[in-house]
Design an enzyme around this catalytic site. Structure first.
Site, short mmCIF file in Angstrom:
data_model
loop_
_atom_site.label_atom_id
_atom_site.label_comp_id
_atom_site.label_asym_id
_atom_site.label_seq_id
_atom_site.Cartn_x
_atom_site.Cartn_y
_atom_site.Cartn_z
N HIS A 1 68.15 108.44 19.22
CA HIS A 1 67.08 108.01 20.12
C HIS A 1 67.49 108.53 21.48
CE1 HIS A 1 64.29 105.75 22.50
NE2 HIS A 1 65.24 105.02 23.06
N ARG B 1 70.98 98.12 32.69
CA ARG B 1 69.78 98.96 32.62
C ARG B 1 70.09 100.41 32.99
NH1 ARG B 1 65.00 97.64 36.51
NH2 ARG B 1 64.92 95.62 35.48
N ARG C 1 71.54 108.08 28.46
CA ARG C 1 71.74 106.87 27.67
C ARG C 1 73.21 106.72 27.27
NH1 ARG C 1 66.58 108.63 25.66
NH2 ARG C 1 64.95 107.10 26.01
#
Length: 331
Positions: free
Chosen positions: A192, A98, A105
């Site tokens: 993204h 996570r 990211r």
């Protein structure tokens, strides 16, 4: 005679029939469970399988959902053994390390590549004809990784990409205009994440171009500061993580939206991550989000977007950033 035998008499022996629209969710973390519940509540499949390496957590989540079977029409199964996923139509991968508060990211990457080396071959073994949907971050790189590890054709490996970013974008534009997001047509393409590209030139309401009304829209010189909306989209996930520790509900709904288009063969256009080599001047083997048509066979078509030179340049820069990370990966 047992109670069951006293109650029921057989008319014929049933042959086992395989599921017609089975969906698997890999990973029962916050995103996996939000995806699972969204898929269940939209009644998209006749069987939902869930897998995870954390056996107790998996068992608990599956049991909890099964206890709601009366309110659902879907058979729910779960196991740490991937045989439970056999013959899935769509496999959604949410498993992975996570993202920590403040962690980019891209930082997550090699940690998750190693996890994928275990997951992907197992999916391929039991569902060789499935459509593979990657949700784990960084999604664009991990979709590339899944494509390489699976050996699947490119139309059967998609990343959830900027489907959620575009939803956030449309929500925020709607807030500013006091309109429902479905009436605000707007697209975010590219990565993204931090280098996503808002296509201001395409933003419209009822076919009316907002940039036509405000030529400065999305630029520094815009008195209405529309540019701040894209910053809010990018910061949105970090903000939610800061406040509640993780993101789950919106990404779960976004996943169900994509699964629906595939299962129901809708031929709906979504901004999802696909191989963009050769498009918009991108030279490297990278996955980025562009508007794509989703249906029963997976990703069937790509829409040619008219991008301004500046938007195209941002997309190419995104691609270079991702390729810089990808070429260092050990697959």
């Amino acid at each position: 005679m047992s109670t069951k035998e006293k109650l029921i008499s057989h008319v014929m022996k049933e042959e086992p029939v395989g599921s017609r629209s089975k969906v698997t969710v890999v990973g029962v973390g916050m995103v996996g469970m939000a995806s699972a519940i969204s898929i269940l509540l939209k009644d998209l499949c006749d069987e939902l399988a869930m897998v995870d390496v954390m056996e107790d957590k998996l068992k608990g989540e599956v049991m909890d959902l099964q206890h709601g079977s009366l309110f659902l029409k879907t058979k729910i199964v779960g196991d740490k053994d991937y045989s439970v996923t056999a013959n899935s139509k769509v496999v959604v991968v949410t498993a992975g390390a996570r993202q920590q508060e403040g962690e980019s990211r891209l930082n997550l990457v090699q940690r998750n590549v190693n996890i994928f080396k275990f997951i992907i071959p197992n999916i391929v073994k039991y569902s060789p004809n499935c459509i593979l949907m990657v949700v784990s971050n960084p999604v664009d790189i991990l979709t590339y990784v899944a494509w390489k590890l699976s050996g699947f054709p490119r139309h059967r490996v998609i990343g959830s990409g900027t489907n959620l970013d575009s939803a956030r974008f449309r929500h925020l534009i709607g807030e500013k205009l006091h309109l429902h997001p479905s009436s605000c047509h707007a697209w975010i393409v590219g990565e993204h994440g931090d280098s996503s590209v808002p296509v201001w030139s395409g933003v419209n309401v009822a076919g009316v171009s907002l940039q036509g009304l405000n030529p400065q829209m999305g630029t520094e010189g815009d008195g209405e500061n529309w540019k701040a909306i894209h910053k809010e989209v990018v910061d949105g996930a970090y903000e939610v993580i800061k406040l509640k520790g993780y993101t789950s509900w919106a990404i779960g709904m976004s996943v169900a939206d994509l699964v629906e288009s595939i299962i129901k063969n809708m031929h709906k256009v979504h901004p999802v991550s696909t191989l963009v080599q050769g498009m918009h001047g991108v030279k490297d083997e990278v996955f980025l989000s562009v508007p794509c048509v989703l249906g029963n066979s997976g990703l069937t078509d790509v829409i040619h977007m008219t991008l301004k030179a500046e938007e195209e340049k941002q997309l190419q820069k995104s691609a270079e950033t991702l390729w810089g990370v990808q070429k260092e990966l050990t697959l």
